[in-house]
Every structure is written in structure tokens, then in C-alpha cells.
Design an enzyme around this catalytic site. Structure first.
Site, PDB file in Angstrom:
ATOM      1  N   HIS A  76    -108.762  43.078   0.619  1.00  0.00           N
ATOM      2  CA  HIS A  76    -110.085  42.667   1.073  1.00  0.00           C
ATOM      3  C   HIS A  76    -110.220  42.937   2.567  1.00  0.00           C
ATOM      4  CE1 HIS A  76    -110.973  39.764  -2.504  1.00  0.00           C
ATOM      5  NE2 HIS A  76    -110.670  40.983  -2.886  1.00  0.00           N
ATOM      6  N   GLU A  78    -111.109  41.014   4.993  1.00  0.00           N
ATOM      7  CA  GLU A  78    -110.483  39.971   5.813  1.00  0.00           C
ATOM      8  C   GLU A  78    -108.976  40.183   5.891  1.00  0.00           C
ATOM      9  OE1 GLU A  78    -113.389  37.709   3.007  1.00  0.00           O
ATOM     10  OE2 GLU A  78    -112.245  39.558   2.986  1.00  0.00           O
ATOM     11  N   CYS A 104    -113.124  35.031  -0.544  1.00  0.00           N
ATOM     12  CA  CYS A 104    -112.673  34.523  -1.840  1.00  0.00           C
ATOM     13  C   CYS A 104    -111.623  33.441  -1.554  1.00  0.00           C
ATOM     14  CB  CYS A 104    -112.081  35.657  -2.682  1.00  0.00           C
ATOM     15  SG  CYS A 104    -110.513  36.310  -2.048  1.00  0.00           S
ATOM     16  N   CYS A 107    -108.372  34.845   0.119  1.00  0.00           N
ATOM     17  CA  CYS A 107    -108.568  35.152   1.540  1.00  0.00           C
ATOM     18  C   CYS A 107    -108.739  33.874   2.358  1.00  0.00           C
ATOM     19  CB  CYS A 107    -109.761  36.077   1.737  1.00  0.00           C
ATOM     20  SG  CYS A 107    -109.440  37.782   1.233  1.00  0.00           S
TER      21      CYS A 107
END
Length: 150
Positions: A76, A78, A104, A107
Site C-alpha cells: 500500500h 502508506e 486499511c 496499515c
């Protein structure tokens, strides 16, 4: 006098521009990690460096999906921003994260554990995935990391 954009606007615009670099066929996400009004790292969603590009290998359907219908190969945005900072020895304790999609839950755990103190996001991960709530945002808010939709 010309109105200057706020740092929040600048960082979220940059995150949106970075998202365009993603090779993901399903959703493009960008992230900017800042500290003391300075950019300390950037990231966008995609597979680990030196592996493949989803839009080149699977241009129509995207990469294989995991059991939760998420990309089975990509990091992701992040995660990429945090990992790049750590890889380069950048201190992220006390940083703020700007991301085009709310974190999410996985994360969110990484964000909390890395010492990031605030998250600004543009769009809802729950809305994108058809979930009842933004678990990552709820988790971060519960444990003292302020999450704000811009």
C-alpha cells in the site's frame, strides 16, 4: 493578494499526483509523509521494486486477488512511504501522513507502531471496499492518532 495554499492542500495534492504513478489496475493511491512542514518520504501503491508492474502483466484484470479480494502482490502507499523512510534512516516518530485513501487496518497498525501522530485522507477505504466502517481510521482514533478527512 493571492491566497496561498495550505500545507494540507499542498501535501494532499502531491499525494494525488503520486497516485498517478501507481501501476495498479484497480485503484491508484498516493501517500506523503511529513514532519515539521517538510516532506520526509513519499509512496504509492504497487509491487515491491524489481518485481513486476500489474498494468503491464495483467492490463485488463489486474494482479491476482487474495482471500479478501485485495491485491495479493502490492504494498500500500502508506507502507511504501514508511518503508522508504526507514530504509533511508529517516526518523518518522512524530510525523504526519497524507494519503488519498484512508488506511486499511493493516496499515493502521503499521502507522501506530511507527510513531506517526496524524493522518489526513481524501477518500474512504470502507466506501471503496464496500465495508460498513473504516476500521483503520477507527483503530487509529481509538489509540490517539488523529485521522481527518480532507
Amino acid at each position: 493578494m493571492v491566497k496561498k495554499p495550505s500545507f494540507n492542500e499542498i501535501y494532499m495534492n502531491l499525494a494525488s499526483d503520486l497516485a498517478k504513478r501507481s501501476h495498479c489496475v484497480k485503484n491508484q493511491v498516493g501517500a506523503v509523509l511529513t514532519k515539521d512542514t517538510r516532506i520526509i518520504s513519499i509512496g504509492y501503491n504497487g509491487p515491491p521494486a524489481e518485481t513486476h508492474n500489474c498494468d503491464e502483466e495483467w492490463p485488463l484484470e489486474g494482479c491476482p486477488r487474495d482471500s479478501r479480494n485485495s491485491c495479493s502482490l502490492a504494498l500500500h502507499a502508506e507502507e511504501n512511504a514508511i518503508l522508504y523512510a526507514v530504509k533511508n534512516g529517516t526518523q518518522i516518530q512524530g510525523a504526519t501522513l497524507y494519503t488519498t485513501l484512508s488506511p486499511c487496518i493493516a496499515c493502521a497498525r503499521l502507522i501506530l507502531s511507527s510513531g506517526i501522530i496524524g493522518v489526513y485522507f481524501k477518500d474512504s477505504y470502507a466506501a471503496y471496499k464496500g465495508l460498513a466502517t473504516d476500521e483503520g481510521v477507527d483503530f487509529l482514533n481509538k489509540f490517539g492518532v488523529a485521522c481527518t478527512k480532507l
